[in-house]
Design a protein around this motif. Structure first.
Motif, PDB file in Angstrom:
ATOM      1  N   GLY A 116       0.772  -1.236   0.000  1.00  0.00           N
ATOM      2  CA  GLY A 116       0.000   0.000   0.000  1.00  0.00           C
ATOM      3  C   GLY A 116       0.801   1.282   0.000  1.00  0.00           C
ATOM      4  O   GLY A 116       0.230   2.359   0.068  1.00  0.00           O
ATOM      5  N   PHE A 117       2.128   1.205  -0.060  1.00  0.00           N
ATOM      6  CA  PHE A 117       2.900   2.431  -0.179  1.00  0.00           C
ATOM      7  C   PHE A 117       2.626   3.079  -1.533  1.00  0.00           C
ATOM      8  O   PHE A 117       2.681   4.285  -1.677  1.00  0.00           O
ATOM      9  CB  PHE A 117       4.394   2.178   0.021  1.00  0.00           C
ATOM     10  N   HIS A 118       2.352   2.242  -2.540  1.00  0.00           N
ATOM     11  CA  HIS A 118       1.862   2.747  -3.829  1.00  0.00           C
ATOM     12  C   HIS A 118       0.345   2.800  -3.701  1.00  0.00           C
ATOM     13  O   HIS A 118      -0.286   1.820  -3.304  1.00  0.00           O
ATOM     14  CB  HIS A 118       2.265   1.815  -4.977  1.00  0.00           C
ATOM     15  N   PRO A 119      -0.288   3.935  -4.033  1.00  0.00           N
ATOM     16  CA  PRO A 119      -1.721   4.096  -3.766  1.00  0.00           C
ATOM     17  C   PRO A 119      -2.641   3.063  -4.410  1.00  0.00           C
ATOM     18  O   PRO A 119      -3.677   2.743  -3.854  1.00  0.00           O
ATOM     19  CB  PRO A 119      -2.037   5.500  -4.278  1.00  0.00           C
ATOM     20  N   ASN A 124      -4.399  -3.286  -7.557  1.00  0.00           N
ATOM     21  CA  ASN A 124      -3.867  -3.778  -8.830  1.00  0.00           C
ATOM     22  C   ASN A 124      -3.268  -5.173  -8.720  1.00  0.00           C
ATOM     23  O   ASN A 124      -3.287  -5.930  -9.686  1.00  0.00           O
ATOM     24  CB  ASN A 124      -2.808  -2.830  -9.379  1.00  0.00           C
ATOM     25  N   PHE A 125      -2.701  -5.494  -7.575  1.00  0.00           N
ATOM     26  CA  PHE A 125      -2.002  -6.760  -7.415  1.00  0.00           C
ATOM     27  C   PHE A 125      -2.671  -7.673  -6.384  1.00  0.00           C
ATOM     28  O   PHE A 125      -2.029  -8.552  -5.814  1.00  0.00           O
ATOM     29  CB  PHE A 125      -0.530  -6.509  -7.085  1.00  0.00           C
ATOM     30  N   ALA A 126      -3.969  -7.496  -6.173  1.00  0.00           N
ATOM     31  CA  ALA A 126      -4.713  -8.308  -5.198  1.00  0.00           C
ATOM     32  C   ALA A 126      -4.704  -9.786  -5.553  1.00  0.00           C
ATOM     33  O   ALA A 126      -4.763 -10.644  -4.672  1.00  0.00           O
ATOM     34  CB  ALA A 126      -6.144  -7.798  -5.076  1.00  0.00           C
ATOM     35  N   THR A 149      -5.404  -8.876 -16.930  1.00  0.00           N
ATOM     36  CA  THR A 149      -4.882  -7.515 -17.081  1.00  0.00           C
ATOM     37  C   THR A 149      -3.643  -7.237 -16.221  1.00  0.00           C
ATOM     38  O   THR A 149      -3.178  -6.101 -16.172  1.00  0.00           O
ATOM     39  CB  THR A 149      -5.970  -6.470 -16.769  1.00  0.00           C
ATOM     40  N   LEU A 150      -3.097  -8.256 -15.581  1.00  0.00           N
ATOM     41  CA  LEU A 150      -1.926  -8.055 -14.729  1.00  0.00           C
ATOM     42  C   LEU A 150      -0.792  -7.343 -15.464  1.00  0.00           C
ATOM     43  O   LEU A 150      -0.172  -6.424 -14.920  1.00  0.00           O
ATOM     44  CB  LEU A 150      -1.429  -9.386 -14.173  1.00  0.00           C
ATOM     45  N   MET A 151      -0.534  -7.723 -16.697  1.00  0.00           N
ATOM     46  CA  MET A 151       0.577  -7.115 -17.446  1.00  0.00           C
ATOM     47  C   MET A 151       0.362  -5.620 -17.673  1.00  0.00           C
ATOM     48  O   MET A 151       1.332  -4.884 -17.853  1.00  0.00           O
ATOM     49  CB  MET A 151       0.784  -7.829 -18.768  1.00  0.00           C
ATOM     50  N   ARG A 152      -0.854  -5.142 -17.648  1.00  0.00           N
ATOM     51  CA  ARG A 152      -1.118  -3.704 -17.793  1.00  0.00           C
ATOM     52  C   ARG A 152      -0.561  -2.918 -16.611  1.00  0.00           C
ATOM     53  O   ARG A 152      -0.264  -1.742 -16.732  1.00  0.00           O
ATOM     54  CB  ARG A 152      -2.616  -3.430 -17.915  1.00  0.00           C
TER      55      ARG A 152
END
Length: 167
Positions: A116-119, A124-126, A149-152
């Motif tokens: 969560g340091f990246h908002p 996105n990576f759940a 869509t992970l690669m996005r």
């Protein structure tokens, strides 16, 4: 494709020029200073204008949003979409000369982006169950369920890699 250039309060659409020219210099004026230069903790476009010149991601995207190699020279996605294996470049070093390795990728995602340091990292990576670094030049993302869509999200805006030995 079009570029959107903000000028004052108005927005102008500039069509993609068909006779692209490579090389030279592009100067971009922005209306604020970057809030940080740490690519792993922000989605601010102002930060990424600068940090994108300092840091890299596993991949980036071409003009058609296709993934292209950056710190990962190649990758495989399992047939069931639950495992992403990245093979890393072997000639990258950090500014202090220390080698870039899979430990940096694992640290960036596990300890910075997904915590969560990246908002938008946790959302996105759940689907990422765990990240393995079986050797210095291989990183394996194991997902709890396929997430096409992970690669996005692996590009610089959401997946910037930072040096573990510094942070």
């Amino acid at each position: 494709m079009a570029f959107i250039l903000a000028a004052g309060l108005s927005i102008h659409i500039v069509p993609w020029v068909s006779c692209q020219r490579y090389g030279g210099k592009l100067v971009i004026g922005v209306n604020q200073d970057p809030p940080t230069l740490n690519a792993g903790i922000t989605s601010s476009m102002y930060a990424h204008f600068v940090s994108g010149q300092i840091f890299n991601a596993l991949i980036e995207h071409d003009a058609n949003l296709n993934p292209i190699p950056e710190l990962a020279e190649s990758w495989d996605i399992s047939k069931d979409g639950s495992t992403y294996t990245f093979r890393l470049v072997r000639n990258a070093t950090w500014h202090d000369g220390k080698p870039f390795t899979s430990a940096d990728v694992k640290f960036s995602y596990d300890e910075v982006i997904r915590k969560g340091f990246h908002p938008s990292g946790p959302a996105n990576f759940a689907s990422v169950k765990n990240i393995e670094a079986p050797d210095p030049y291989t990183v394996i993302f194991r997902l709890s369920a396929p997430f096409p869509t992970l690669m996005r999200f692996m590009g610089m805006m959401y997946g910037g890699i930072i040096p573990k030995h510094i942070y």
